[in-house]
Design a protein around this motif. Sequence first.
Motif, short mmCIF file in Angstrom:
data_model
loop_
_atom_site.label_atom_id
_atom_site.label_comp_id
_atom_site.label_asym_id
_atom_site.label_seq_id
_atom_site.Cartn_x
_atom_site.Cartn_y
_atom_site.Cartn_z
N LEU A 105 -8.62 10.66 1.19
CA LEU A 105 -8.82 9.26 1.58
C LEU A 105 -9.56 9.25 2.91
CD1 LEU A 105 -8.17 6.16 1.55
CD2 LEU A 105 -6.01 6.75 2.65
N ARG A 110 -6.98 12.15 -6.44
CA ARG A 110 -5.67 11.53 -6.69
C ARG A 110 -5.04 11.05 -5.39
NH1 ARG A 110 -0.65 14.79 -8.90
NH2 ARG A 110 0.84 13.08 -8.89
N LEU A 111 -4.85 9.75 -5.27
CA LEU A 111 -4.21 9.17 -4.08
C LEU A 111 -2.83 8.69 -4.47
CD1 LEU A 111 -7.09 9.33 -3.00
CD2 LEU A 111 -6.83 7.04 -2.10
N ASP A 112 -1.84 9.49 -4.18
CA ASP A 112 -0.49 9.18 -4.61
C ASP A 112 0.44 9.52 -3.44
OD1 ASP A 112 2.07 9.21 -5.68
OD2 ASP A 112 1.41 10.01 -7.61
N ALA A 113 1.07 8.49 -2.87
CA ALA A 113 1.89 8.69 -1.67
C ALA A 113 3.10 9.59 -1.93
CB ALA A 113 2.33 7.34 -1.12
N GLY A 125 0.80 -1.22 0.00
CA GLY A 125 0.00 0.00 0.00
C GLY A 125 0.83 1.27 0.00
N THR A 138 1.16 15.08 2.13
CA THR A 138 -0.13 14.67 2.71
C THR A 138 -0.35 15.33 4.05
OG1 THR A 138 0.94 12.70 3.64
CG2 THR A 138 -0.30 12.40 1.59
N TYR A 184 -4.37 14.70 0.18
CA TYR A 184 -3.20 14.68 -0.71
C TYR A 184 -3.11 16.05 -1.36
CZ TYR A 184 -3.41 9.63 -0.09
OH TYR A 184 -3.43 8.37 0.46
N THR A 225 2.35 2.88 -2.27
CA THR A 225 2.20 3.84 -3.37
C THR A 225 0.97 4.72 -3.17
OG1 THR A 225 0.96 2.23 -4.67
CG2 THR A 225 3.33 2.36 -5.09
N VAL A 226 0.07 4.27 -2.29
CA VAL A 226 -1.19 4.99 -2.08
C VAL A 226 -1.23 5.66 -0.70
CG1 VAL A 226 -3.69 4.70 -1.82
CG2 VAL A 226 -2.48 3.48 -3.62
#
Length: 219
Positions: A189, A157-160, A2, A164, A178, A4-5
């Motif tokens: 999220l 857009r959920l991008d680690a 997880g 954040t 994000y 990457t998210v």
Amino acid sequence: MGSTVFPGKLADRFHQLYLDHGVTLVPGRLAKGALVGADQRPGVLLDDGSEYFAGVVVAGLSAKPVLDLASEAGLEVNRGVVVDAHLKTSDPDIWAAGDIAEYPDVILGRTRIEHVDHAQNSGATAGRSMAGSDETYDHTPYFWSDAFELGWEAIGRLDARLDTEVVELGEGRDVVYYLDEQSRPVGVLLLGVWDSVDKARKVLADAPTDREKLRSRIV
Ligand SMILES: Cc1cc2nc3c(=O)[nH]c(=O)nc-3n(C[C@H](O)[C@H](O)[C@H](O)COP(=O)(O)OP(=O)(O)OC[C@H]3O[C@@H](n4cnc5c(N)ncnc54)[C@H](O)[C@@H]3O)c2cc1C
């Protein structure tokens, strides 16, 4: 898992959740090939030479839209079949909806989305548009998923890799914003936080840059 998210701490929690349920995780390895064991059980060969056998092998390989049919038909394609706000393609007699459509989202901009909520709502809009309605597709879709007892809903857009802002609401409930380079929220999220998708949608539409104010938008 997880990573990457989810931002760091939440990715660790996600990873641990699988371990706690007895799942063997082998991070950082690529699958090199499929195997059949002596007992005919399916298996997988990893790039470090290790072999794993199981009752069933499921490959999660991501997906890419097949655009050949559309482009051979002369439709404009890019990341998907390009449509306008009515979900009409470059051919006035052809509409596209769901996973295949690259459409102008009212909040997220031009995008292609692979979610059930989008497939259902864009399909309905495309159908009405085909039947003569002049409505536009104004629904920014959300995404939901579950892993064991953990459930979440998300939008945008959920991008680690993005900056954040994590708001811990207690009892394992978290809201993650994000942020883009201008500190505007581009994804939300909702981890274990329910009935808040409309609020998240509003946050993205308002795009506040004050982090303190942002933190109190969904509680
Ligand atoms: C493993 C997996 C897990 C998922 N989990 C989630 C989730 O938890 N939450 C979520 O929101 N979304 C999830 N999704 C995404 C969601 O399933 C899709 O976004 C949604 O099903 C897309 O619907 P669609 O109608 O656009 O496309 P599809 O459901 O793919 O339907 C397209 C149909 O067109 C047919 N077709 C293709 N080519 C042709 C052709 N040439 N002629 C005739 N028919 C054709 C296909 O056979 C298919 O039946 C998941 C997807 C997968 C694969």
